[in-house]
Write a protein that holds these residues in place. Structure first.
Motif: not given
Length: 212
Positions: A104-108, A113-114, A142-144
């Motif tokens: 559900l998280l939107e990771i910018p 990323l920790l 999370l390829k970015h």
């Protein structure tokens, strides 16, 4: 209209379930809280997976605390309002307590990323490795993000029964740290990160990596 009614029922049901521990402050509270947490978690996961408007609602409400070390400032803002990264800056994104609903998280966009622990809920309810694999798949999606780092938390007691090689294999799409460090290259420099899952022993029933 039908979608609005469904949404209302979802919210009312979650609110009703949240009242359960308050209504039963008895010696059976341990069992009830465990049952209640499992139901709420399963309900939210099911609803967010099957009811698209709820998932978009939760993602749309994602806020972050933006910290700028150069300006020595911080502020809470919606994730979509994050300012552009400055030249040669290294952006970290820290999350924790995802409790099996990490999707559900939107990771910018960020360099590192920790994940600061609690990938599972109530020690995985006997399925900790399964949920850890889900988180690992999420890391892989999370390829970015070039670097992902994860540690255990007090809800992740199942990790204590595994040796370090098993843990690192479980999180093959990230770097698992446990009283250890890693150096990563980022924006032309080397950054050393230390990770430890230790937390102080408290009243929580989830006692992974806790010490008096």
């Amino acid at each position: 209209v039908k979608n609005s009614i469904k949404m209302l029922l979802v919210l009312v049901s979650i609110f009703a379930l949240a009242l359960v521990p308050m209504l039963f402050p008895t010696s059976a509270n341990v069992f009830i809280r465990s049952w209640h947490g499992t139901i709420v978690r399963s309900f939210v996961r099911l609803a967010s997976n099957t009811y698209w408007p709820l998932k978009k609602f939760i993602q749309g409400a994602t806020y972050v605390t933006y910290v700028d070390l150069n300006e020595k400032s911080h502020r809470r803002i919606p994730v979509h309002e994050l300012p552009s990264k400055k030249s040669r800056a290294v952006r970290f994104c820290a999350v924790s307590d995802t409790h099996e609903v990490e999707h559900l998280l939107e990771i910018p966009p960020c360099d590192v990323l920790l994940h600061c622990g609690d990938v599972s809920f109530q020690n995985g309810d006997g399925n900790g490795e399964y949920y850890a694999q889900r988180v690992n798949d999420w890391f892989g999606s999370l390829k970015h993000i070039q670097h992902k780092i994860v540690i255990g938390g007090n809800h992740d007691r199942f990790l204590q029964s595994l040796d370090i090689s098993q843990k690192r294999k479980l999180f093959s799409n990230a770097t698992y740290l446990e009283h250890s460090s890693v150096e990563i290259p980022a924006q032309g420099r080397s950054i050393k990160i230390h990770g430890s899952p230790i937390s102080i022993l408290g009243k929580s029933q989830n006692t992974g990596f806790q010490y008096a």
